[in-house]
Structure formats: structure tokens, C-alpha cells
Scaffold this active site. Structure first.
Site, PDB file in Angstrom:
ATOM      1  N   GLY A  15      12.379   7.601   6.092  1.00  0.00           N
ATOM      2  CA  GLY A  15      13.096   7.740   4.814  1.00  0.00           C
ATOM      3  C   GLY A  15      12.825   9.102   4.200  1.00  0.00           C
ATOM      4  O   GLY A  15      11.698   9.575   4.210  1.00  0.00           O
ATOM      5  N   ARG A  76      15.509   7.267  11.720  1.00  0.00           N
ATOM      6  CA  ARG A  76      14.483   6.366  12.252  1.00  0.00           C
ATOM      7  C   ARG A  76      14.898   6.137  13.705  1.00  0.00           C
ATOM      8  O   ARG A  76      15.911   5.497  13.963  1.00  0.00           O
ATOM      9  CB  ARG A  76      14.460   5.043  11.494  1.00  0.00           C
ATOM     10  CG  ARG A  76      14.146   5.191   9.997  1.00  0.00           C
ATOM     11  CD  ARG A  76      14.037   3.807   9.347  1.00  0.00           C
ATOM     12  NE  ARG A  76      14.323   3.861   7.919  1.00  0.00           N
ATOM     13  CZ  ARG A  76      13.417   4.139   6.982  1.00  0.00           C
ATOM     14  NH1 ARG A  76      12.181   4.398   7.319  1.00  0.00           N
ATOM     15  NH2 ARG A  76      13.746   4.152   5.709  1.00  0.00           N
ATOM     16  N   ASP A 107       4.214   6.316   7.800  1.00  0.00           N
ATOM     17  CA  ASP A 107       3.282   5.834   8.830  1.00  0.00           C
ATOM     18  C   ASP A 107       3.958   5.524  10.169  1.00  0.00           C
ATOM     19  O   ASP A 107       3.345   5.704  11.227  1.00  0.00           O
ATOM     20  CB  ASP A 107       2.421   4.671   8.338  1.00  0.00           C
ATOM     21  CG  ASP A 107       3.249   3.522   7.786  1.00  0.00           C
ATOM     22  OD1 ASP A 107       4.496   3.624   7.786  1.00  0.00           O
ATOM     23  OD2 ASP A 107       2.645   2.525   7.369  1.00  0.00           O
ATOM     24  N   THR A 130       6.872  10.313   1.652  1.00  0.00           N
ATOM     25  CA  THR A 130       7.546   9.054   1.320  1.00  0.00           C
ATOM     26  C   THR A 130       7.353   8.790  -0.165  1.00  0.00           C
ATOM     27  O   THR A 130       6.269   9.031  -0.692  1.00  0.00           O
ATOM     28  CB  THR A 130       7.010   7.836   2.126  1.00  0.00           C
ATOM     29  OG1 THR A 130       7.402   6.620   1.456  1.00  0.00           O
ATOM     30  CG2 THR A 130       5.496   7.829   2.238  1.00  0.00           C
ATOM     31  N   ASP A 132       7.083   6.028  -1.553  1.00  0.00           N
ATOM     32  CA  ASP A 132       6.298   4.812  -1.814  1.00  0.00           C
ATOM     33  C   ASP A 132       4.802   5.060  -2.029  1.00  0.00           C
ATOM     34  O   ASP A 132       4.105   4.191  -2.529  1.00  0.00           O
ATOM     35  CB  ASP A 132       6.464   3.820  -0.650  1.00  0.00           C
ATOM     36  CG  ASP A 132       7.847   3.202  -0.633  1.00  0.00           C
ATOM     37  OD1 ASP A 132       8.594   3.399  -1.600  1.00  0.00           O
ATOM     38  OD2 ASP A 132       8.180   2.535   0.363  1.00  0.00           O
ATOM     39  N   ASP A 134       2.537   4.966   0.097  1.00  0.00           N
ATOM     40  CA  ASP A 134       1.823   3.868   0.757  1.00  0.00           C
ATOM     41  C   ASP A 134       1.062   4.320   1.993  1.00  0.00           C
ATOM     42  O   ASP A 134       1.018   3.628   3.005  1.00  0.00           O
ATOM     43  CB  ASP A 134       2.827   2.744   1.105  1.00  0.00           C
ATOM     44  CG  ASP A 134       3.972   3.231   1.989  1.00  0.00           C
ATOM     45  OD1 ASP A 134       4.070   4.452   2.225  1.00  0.00           O
ATOM     46  OD2 ASP A 134       4.758   2.392   2.449  1.00  0.00           O
ATOM     47  N   ARG A 176       8.048  -1.356  -0.687  1.00  0.00           N
ATOM     48  CA  ARG A 176       8.086  -2.528   0.190  1.00  0.00           C
ATOM     49  C   ARG A 176       6.745  -3.244   0.269  1.00  0.00           C
ATOM     50  O   ARG A 176       6.659  -4.455   0.245  1.00  0.00           O
ATOM     51  CB  ARG A 176       8.455  -2.080   1.615  1.00  0.00           C
ATOM     52  CG  ARG A 176       9.894  -2.157   1.934  1.00  0.00           C
ATOM     53  CD  ARG A 176      10.125  -1.625   3.307  1.00  0.00           C
ATOM     54  NE  ARG A 176       9.698  -0.220   3.397  1.00  0.00           N
ATOM     55  CZ  ARG A 176       9.955   0.565   4.423  1.00  0.00           C
ATOM     56  NH1 ARG A 176      10.621   0.096   5.438  1.00  0.00           N
ATOM     57  NH2 ARG A 176       9.550   1.814   4.437  1.00  0.00           N
TER      58      ARG A 176
HETATM   59  O1  F6P Z   1      11.243   5.533   1.555  1.00  0.00           O
HETATM   60  C1  F6P Z   1      10.645   4.252   1.531  1.00  0.00           C
HETATM   61  C2  F6P Z   1      11.655   3.248   1.150  1.00  0.00           C
HETATM   62  O2  F6P Z   1      12.218   3.804   0.020  1.00  0.00           O
HETATM   63  C3  F6P Z   1      11.264   1.815   0.849  1.00  0.00           C
HETATM   64  O3  F6P Z   1      10.730   1.530  -0.393  1.00  0.00           O
HETATM   65  C4  F6P Z   1      12.553   1.081   1.107  1.00  0.00           C
HETATM   66  O4  F6P Z   1      12.374  -0.253   1.386  1.00  0.00           O
HETATM   67  C5  F6P Z   1      13.103   1.823   2.253  1.00  0.00           C
HETATM   68  O5  F6P Z   1      12.623   3.147   2.158  1.00  0.00           O
HETATM   69  C6  F6P Z   1      14.566   1.762   2.420  1.00  0.00           C
HETATM   70  O6  F6P Z   1      14.977   2.747   3.305  1.00  0.00           O
HETATM   71  P1  F6P Z   1      16.284   2.762   4.208  1.00  0.00           P
HETATM   72  O7  F6P Z   1      17.375   2.192   3.404  1.00  0.00           O
HETATM   73  O8  F6P Z   1      16.476   4.201   4.527  1.00  0.00           O
HETATM   74  O9  F6P Z   1      15.960   1.937   5.408  1.00  0.00           O
END
Ligand code: F6P
Length: 328
Positions: A15, A76, A107, A130, A132, A134, A176
Site C-alpha cells: 500500500g 502487491r 512487513d 505504511t 498504519d 504497524d 487492520r
Molecule cells: O496501507 C495499509 C492499509 O491502508 C490498511 O489499513 C488497509 O486495510 C489496506 O491498506 C487497504 O489497502 P488496499 O486497498 O490497497 O488493499
């Protein structure tokens, strides 16, 4: 400085997050400073597998420090999760003469880099990007600070309309697995309750808390909900539950979604990205590999990938108490 590395690749993966461009700029310019060639790798590991590379010099990263998103694009990659995909990626890097890479991501991206390093003994370095926050081994990931400010701004706006109509708003924010965003924006935005993945408040306590706040004279409320919160209900189910159990409330839901990932990076994220890029390249030059660059107490530190990937990023429990006191 010991210098055997001549060409370094840089990619953004997973992301996107504000500050990724500033980190690319820093990596490219630190390479230029040390007389190392730098290659941008497009679309994360997908582009690595396809050999989608571009040579970058100091001027090629002009005008991007203030831009959200990532000029190298992100993806991804499922192919990179396979041995076959990683063999192809390795062949492409060798063909281009690239002898180390820096991955800017989360990660999942670091796990890929770690496996790649083990399989091909290829020098790798990670920069945590990121919103998050996290990731273990750094107090701040790139994009987190910007996202906090973006979300607080959105909550302030929601508060205006909530108070005009005496409404209760459930505001869903990203996160998440970890509640860093929810907890911080909840306090900063004056939320009545903050629902996070780390704690199961329970529906009864939520309703009880809202009743208490109504009794104490509050006419509108905001409840911040992290997307991975432990009550296990979606924000819409939460709304239905409150609708059914508290007739005197007019409830609305606002899911902030991907707008949280966009926008111009904050000053903090630009400086952090610049520092992380320098640290990543200078660590590779001195022969270090398989680490993530992080910041702790304003000092740049390296954390081995396996620890960064396995470790848990913990929320500050004191913030929960502060939030409770603030909502009296
Ligand atoms: O970047 C992290 C995050 O924002 C999470 O909080 C969220 O669940 C996820 O990415 C969603 O990403 P995508 O829609 O790109 O799969």
C-alpha cells in the site's frame, strides 16, 4: 567507506503512503552523493520480475518531495511469493548489473526481501512505508504522521455537521491490525469512544458509554472505529445496533477509506524519509544487509528484517487512559 556496491535498485511495494516519493528522492540523491548508480524499479516486485527499471539521477527526482503517492508506482505481487517469480527477479537484477536494492513498504514487502536475501545472498535494505504504523522496530513509519493529520482534518469537518444535527457519527479509519491511527486521531478529534483491534470494548459498554455522555449534556458524538476493531462488527452493524438500542440517537456512518493514504506529506514525513534514505544507502555501502531502517527516540536505527517482520508494534496504553479522562 568500504564500497563494493556499484548499482542500487529502489522500489515501492504494498500500500502506498505519503513520504514514499521523498524516500525515493533521498535514496537516489544519497546514491549520487556516493557515486553509486541508482535504478528505479517500477510497480514493486512485479516490475522487478519484468525488468521494468529506469536509471535515476539526482535531477530525476526533482519536484517530488511534496507529492503524495509514489512515482515508481506500487503493487502487491503474488508472483514474487513464488520461487519461480523470485528466480526471474534475480535474473533481471543481474542482467541490469544491480547489486543491492532498497524496498520501501510494509512487513509483507520485507518478508519478500528477507526470503530473497536468503535464497540469493543478495544485499537488501528496507524503509518502512505504511500509514498504519504497524511495524516493529520504528516509532514512526513513513506516511503515518501525514495520515494522522489528514484524518484529524476529516473528523473536524464531520464534527461540524454532527453538532449541527445533534448526531452520533461512527467514523471508520484505517488500521487492520493495530489501532495507532484510531487512538491518536480519536484523542485529537475529541472522540467519545475509540474502538481498536487491541481491545474489545463490547457492545454493551459502548451503549452504556454513549448513554452516559448523553446524560452529561453532550448533544452529538463521534466514535472512531479502526477497521480491524475487536467488537468484530462493521461500522454499519454498529450503527444498526445503536439504532435499535438507543432510539433517541440519530446515527450516521462515515468510512474515510483510501483518502487517508493520499496527500502531500507532512514536514515530519519528509524529514523522516530523507533521513531513512540516507541511512539505508550508507548502511548498504558499509556492507550491512537484511535490515530495516527505523527511528527510535529521534535516532536512526537498524532492525534485522526477521525481527521487524515477527515483532509486534504496540500501542501506547497510556493513550487509552488519557482518552477515558478526556471524555468525562
Ligand atoms: O496501507 C495499509 C492499509 O491502508 C490498511 O489499513 C488497509 O486495510 C489496506 O491498506 C487497504 O489497502 P488496499 O486497498 O490497497 O488493499
Amino acid at each position: 567507506m568500504l564500497q563494493t556496491i556499484k548499482k542500487i535498485g529502489v522500489l515501492t511495494s504494498g500500500g502506498d503512503a505519503p513520504g514514499m516519493n521523498a524516500a525515493i528522492r533521498s535514496v537516489v540523491r544519497t546514491c549520487a552523493f556516493h557515486d553509486i548508480k541508482c535504478y528505479g524499479i517500477y510497480r514493486g516486485y512485479e516490475g522487478m520480475i519484468e525488468g521494468d527499471f529506469v536509471e535515476m539521477d539526482a535531477r530525476s527526482v526533482k519536484g517530488i518531495i511534496n507529492k503524495g503517492g509514489t512515482m515508481l508506482k506500487s503493487a502487491r505481487s503474488t508472483k514474487f511469493r513464488t520461487k519461480e517469480g523470485r528466480i526471474k527477479a534475480h535474473e533481471q537484477l543481474l542482467k541490469a548489473g544491480i547489486d543491492a536494492f532498497v524496498v520501501i513498504g510494509g512487513d509483507g514487502s520485507f518478508t519478500g526481501a528477507m526470503i530473497f536475501n536468503q535464497e540469493f545472498n543478495f544485499p537488501v535494505m528496507g524503509i518502512p512505508g505504511t500509514i498504519d504504523n504497524d511495524i516493529y522496530g520504528t516509532s514512526h513509519t513513513l506516511g503515518y504522521d501525514t495520515a494522522l493529520n489528514t484524518v484529524v482534518d476529516a473528523i473536524d469537518k464531520i464534527r461540524d455537521t454532527a453538532s449541527s444535527h445533534n448526531r452520533l457519527f461512527f467514523v471508520e479509519v484505517m488500521g487492520r491490525d493495530v489501532g495507532h491511527i484510531a487512538l491518536n486521531v480519536g484523542i485529537a478529534g475529541g472522540a467519545e469512544e475509540i474502538l481498536i483491534p487491541e481491545e474489545d470494548l463490547g457492545l454493551d459498554r459502548l451503549v452504556e458509554s454513549l448513554r452516559r455522555s448523553k446524560k452529561s449534556g453532550k448533544s452529538s458524538s463521534i466514535v472512531v472505529v479502526a477497521e480491524g476493531d475487536k467488537i468484530g462488527k462493521s461500522v454499519f452493524e454498529l450503527k444498526d445496533y445503536v439504532d435499535q438500542n438507543m432510539e433517541d440517537y440519530d446515527v450516521r456512518v462515515s468510512v474515510l477509506g483510501h483518502m487517508q493514504r493520499g496527500g502531500s506529506p507532512s514536514c515530519f514525513d519528509r524529514v523522516l524519509a530523507s533521513r531513512m534514505g540516507v541511512k539505508a544507502i550508507e548502511s548498504l555501502i558499509t556492507g550491512k544487509s537484511n535490515y530495516m531502517v527505523g527511528i527510535k527516540n529521534d535516532v536512526m536505527e537498524l532492525t534485522p528484517f526477521d525481527q521487524a517482520v515477527k515483532g509486534k508494534s504496540k500501542i501506547n496504553m497510556e493513550l487509552l487512559r488519557v482518552s477515558d479522562i478526556m471524555t468525562i
